[in-house]
Design a protein around this motif. Structure first.
Motif, PDB file in Angstrom:
ATOM      1  N   UNK A  60      16.006   2.537 -28.598  1.00  0.00           N
ATOM      2  CA  UNK A  60      15.381   2.666 -30.075  1.00  0.00           C
ATOM      3  C   UNK A  60      16.303   2.120 -31.031  1.00  0.00           C
ATOM      4  N   UNK A  61      16.126   0.355 -31.613  1.00  0.00           N
ATOM      5  CA  UNK A  61      16.794  -0.322 -32.466  1.00  0.00           C
ATOM      6  C   UNK A  61      16.086   0.211 -33.350  1.00  0.00           C
ATOM      7  N   UNK A  62      16.001   1.040 -34.893  1.00  0.00           N
ATOM      8  CA  UNK A  62      15.009   1.280 -35.977  1.00  0.00           C
ATOM      9  C   UNK A  62      15.299   0.195 -37.011  1.00  0.00           C
ATOM     10  N   UNK A  63      14.713   0.486 -38.108  1.00  0.00           N
ATOM     11  CA  UNK A  63      14.565  -0.521 -38.858  1.00  0.00           C
ATOM     12  C   UNK A  63      14.959   0.751 -40.185  1.00  0.00           C
ATOM     13  N   UNK A  64      15.107   1.759 -39.614  1.00  0.00           N
ATOM     14  CA  UNK A  64      15.483   2.909 -40.573  1.00  0.00           C
ATOM     15  C   UNK A  64      16.263   4.056 -40.481  1.00  0.00           C
ATOM     16  N   UNK A  65      17.216   4.616 -41.535  1.00  0.00           N
ATOM     17  CA  UNK A  65      17.682   5.779 -41.161  1.00  0.00           C
ATOM     18  C   UNK A  65      17.001   6.903 -42.476  1.00  0.00           C
ATOM     19  N   UNK A  66      18.108   8.001 -42.393  1.00  0.00           N
ATOM     20  CA  UNK A  66      17.685   9.354 -42.994  1.00  0.00           C
ATOM     21  C   UNK A  66      17.078   9.071 -43.850  1.00  0.00           C
ATOM     22  N   UNK A  67      17.224   7.859 -44.827  1.00  0.00           N
ATOM     23  CA  UNK A  67      16.478   7.470 -46.302  1.00  0.00           C
ATOM     24  C   UNK A  67      14.817   7.320 -46.001  1.00  0.00           C
ATOM     25  N   UNK A  68      13.774   6.694 -44.678  1.00  0.00           N
ATOM     26  CA  UNK A  68      12.915   7.072 -44.875  1.00  0.00           C
ATOM     27  C   UNK A  68      12.439   8.306 -44.998  1.00  0.00           C
ATOM     28  N   UNK A  69      12.428   9.318 -44.412  1.00  0.00           N
ATOM     29  CA  UNK A  69      12.143  10.729 -44.837  1.00  0.00           C
ATOM     30  C   UNK A  69      12.219  10.732 -46.368  1.00  0.00           C
ATOM     31  N   UNK A  70      13.069  10.372 -46.978  1.00  0.00           N
ATOM     32  CA  UNK A  70      12.789  10.694 -48.334  1.00  0.00           C
ATOM     33  C   UNK A  70      11.717  10.362 -48.712  1.00  0.00           C
ATOM     34  N   UNK A  71      10.743   9.494 -48.319  1.00  0.00           N
ATOM     35  CA  UNK A  71      10.253   8.378 -49.557  1.00  0.00           C
ATOM     36  C   UNK A  71       8.674   8.684 -48.639  1.00  0.00           C
TER      37      UNK A  71
ATOM     38  N   UNK B 265      19.045  19.086 -43.123  1.00  0.00           N
ATOM     39  CA  UNK B 265      18.827  19.263 -44.416  1.00  0.00           C
ATOM     40  C   UNK B 265      17.388  17.872 -44.882  1.00  0.00           C
ATOM     41  N   UNK B 266      17.725  16.321 -43.960  1.00  0.00           N
ATOM     42  CA  UNK B 266      16.277  16.138 -44.185  1.00  0.00           C
ATOM     43  C   UNK B 266      14.710  16.619 -44.073  1.00  0.00           C
ATOM     44  N   UNK B 267      14.947  17.112 -43.162  1.00  0.00           N
ATOM     45  CA  UNK B 267      13.598  18.147 -42.908  1.00  0.00           C
ATOM     46  C   UNK B 267      13.271  18.971 -43.578  1.00  0.00           C
ATOM     47  N   UNK B 268      14.151  19.578 -43.807  1.00  0.00           N
ATOM     48  CA  UNK B 268      13.930  20.345 -45.098  1.00  0.00           C
ATOM     49  C   UNK B 268      13.650  20.173 -46.724  1.00  0.00           C
ATOM     50  N   UNK B 269      14.320  19.673 -46.858  1.00  0.00           N
ATOM     51  CA  UNK B 269      14.285  19.011 -48.109  1.00  0.00           C
ATOM     52  C   UNK B 269      12.840  17.527 -48.090  1.00  0.00           C
ATOM     53  N   UNK B 270      12.440  16.956 -47.203  1.00  0.00           N
ATOM     54  CA  UNK B 270      11.018  16.543 -46.940  1.00  0.00           C
ATOM     55  C   UNK B 270       9.906  18.242 -47.309  1.00  0.00           C
ATOM     56  N   UNK B 271       9.980  19.113 -46.278  1.00  0.00           N
ATOM     57  CA  UNK B 271       9.255  19.879 -46.611  1.00  0.00           C
ATOM     58  C   UNK B 271       8.791  21.175 -47.694  1.00  0.00           C
ATOM     59  N   UNK B 272      10.153  20.594 -49.021  1.00  0.00           N
ATOM     60  CA  UNK B 272      10.325  21.489 -50.484  1.00  0.00           C
ATOM     61  C   UNK B 272       9.275  20.448 -51.563  1.00  0.00           C
ATOM     62  N   UNK B 273       9.481  18.775 -50.696  1.00  0.00           N
ATOM     63  CA  UNK B 273       9.205  18.783 -51.982  1.00  0.00           C
ATOM     64  C   UNK B 273       7.594  18.009 -51.629  1.00  0.00           C
ATOM     65  N   UNK B 274       6.998  19.025 -50.182  1.00  0.00           N
ATOM     66  CA  UNK B 274       5.540  19.080 -49.993  1.00  0.00           C
ATOM     67  C   UNK B 274       5.438  17.803 -48.876  1.00  0.00           C
TER      68      UNK B 274
ATOM     69  N   UNK C  69       5.181  10.817 -46.378  1.00  0.00           N
ATOM     70  CA  UNK C  69       4.178  11.140 -47.241  1.00  0.00           C
ATOM     71  C   UNK C  69       3.801  12.201 -45.434  1.00  0.00           C
ATOM     72  N   UNK C  70       4.516  12.061 -44.711  1.00  0.00           N
ATOM     73  CA  UNK C  70       4.549  12.851 -43.568  1.00  0.00           C
ATOM     74  C   UNK C  70       5.910  12.599 -43.096  1.00  0.00           C
ATOM     75  N   UNK C  71       5.522  13.562 -41.812  1.00  0.00           N
ATOM     76  CA  UNK C  71       7.493  13.210 -41.361  1.00  0.00           C
ATOM     77  C   UNK C  71       6.711  13.931 -39.893  1.00  0.00           C
ATOM     78  N   UNK C  72       6.856  12.789 -38.970  1.00  0.00           N
ATOM     79  CA  UNK C  72       6.728  12.817 -37.646  1.00  0.00           C
ATOM     80  C   UNK C  72       8.525  13.509 -36.508  1.00  0.00           C
ATOM     81  N   UNK C  73       8.245  13.893 -35.567  1.00  0.00           N
ATOM     82  CA  UNK C  73       9.503  14.591 -35.160  1.00  0.00           C
ATOM     83  C   UNK C  73       8.386  14.051 -33.529  1.00  0.00           C
ATOM     84  N   UNK C  74       9.256  13.356 -32.659  1.00  0.00           N
ATOM     85  CA  UNK C  74       8.919  12.931 -31.403  1.00  0.00           C
ATOM     86  C   UNK C  74       9.663  13.679 -31.022  1.00  0.00           C
TER      87      UNK C  74
END
Length: 329
Positions: free
Chosen positions: A66-77, A103-112, A79-84
């Motif tokens: 998998x060659x993604x277009x994004x790093x963890x910064x995508x999680x910051x913006x 840290x990225x997952x917890x921050x996303x959860x903390x901001x709603x 509305x929903x985060x899905x872990x495969x």
């Protein structure tokens, strides 16, 4: 139930997190299912992107990278985060996780942001501390390992998905069920049913993961209750008693109840209530029937009974549900 008025202004942003040895089907499910969720005018309701730690390539279990277009910064913006789901890595072996990912997952959860996992992705959420004290599920084959690594999580391996603030699905294809549940929650049954048809899958599967767990003696088609369930679906507007179901299946009540629960994970009464509620949701969204008429057509008999069961299952009154979803787009 989320208020999707605001969501209709712009597509809901979804970030799918892929870690090394990501399950191929789990990775593709969100883009496929959410990508088919459209308004009646074919406007897109969700956008889906894939990210990895550092934007680096990761291996899949399906023989490709998998060659993604994004790093963890995508999680910051998002509305929903899905872990495969994953089939390897420290989250599965010892219950630990890359600190940056945690840290990225917890921050996303903390901001709603809404946080979800498919299959063994629940191990990642648990390793991030997001499932402690919550109900959750994962693939039934990993239940013992999950309980050993995460004793503070209330694991239920017999359901297809759980929505307990943080959403988790059972194994592999149950991710489809969870994604359709989210679309149904956000935009109602009509949109979810349309997405299901485009994906060529049922909009709602009976029962839970329990029916797929390996058992010593396989059940045969001759002793199943599928035909009787379909018979009952055609008669939701009528009183359907347990003895009627058993008679249609040509079984005793006791034998029928045992087979029914084994196949669906529910009692006949629970299953009927589930079917009636889903039918009522669709009628409220797609017809001009009064609430009283919906109650009768769905088999609840009275408006009071419909209100009681609707509020118990969905947390809102039928009239409120109709206002939210009838003219969303």
């Amino acid at each position: 139930m989320r208020n999707n008025r605001a969501m209709s202004l712009a597509p809901h942003r979804i970030a799918v997190l892929a870690l090394d040895q990501v399950v191929g089907l789990d990775l593709g499910t969100p883009a496929q299912v959410f990508g088919t969720a459209r308004t009646a005018d074919f406007e897109q309701l969700y956008t889906v992107g894939v990210c990895t730690p550092g934007g680096r390539p990761v291996r899949s279990t399906a023989g490709f990278q998998v060659h993604p277009d994004h790093g963890l910064e995508l999680i910051e913006a998002a509305d929903t985060v899905i872990v495969a789901g994953i089939h390897g890595g420290s989250a599965l072996t010892d219950g630990t996780l890359d600190p940056d990912v945690a840290a990225a997952l917890r921050a996303a959860h903390d901001r709603g942001a809404r946080i979800m996992s498919i299959c063994t992705g629940a191990f990642v959420l648990a390793a991030a501390g997001l499932l402690d004290g919550r109900r959750a599920t994962t693939h039934w084959a990993y239940a013992s390992l999950f309980r050993r690594l995460h004793p503070d999580v209330d694991l239920d391996p017999e359901v297809l998905f759980i929505d307990d603030g943080v959403l988790t699905s059972a194994g592999v294809a149950a991710g489809i069920d969870l994604c359709l549940h989210v679309i149904r929650t956000d935009h109602g049954s009509e949109v979810a049913n349309r997405a299901a048809r485009r994906c060529v899958v049922p909009p709602w599967r009976d029962g839970g993961q329990a029916q797929y767990i390996e058992r010593p003696v396989p059940r045969t088609a001759e002793t199943g209750t599928a035909a009787t369930r379909e018979w009952a679906r055609q008669r939701l507007h009528e009183p359907v008693a347990l003895r009627d179901l058993a008679a249609h299946a040509r079984m005793s009540v006791r034998t029928f109840t045992r087979h029914f629960r084994s196949e669906t994970g529910l009692s006949p009464a629970q299953w009927l209530l589930q079917q009636r509620t889903e039918h009522a949701r669709l009628l409220l969204e797609t017809t001009d029937l009064t609430v009283d008429q919906v109650a009768r057509h769905a088999g609840f008999g009275t408006t009071a009974a419909l209100r009681q069961h609707f509020h118990h299952r969905l947390g809102v009154a039928p009239a409120t549900y109709r206002r939210t979803f009838r003219h969303t787009f």
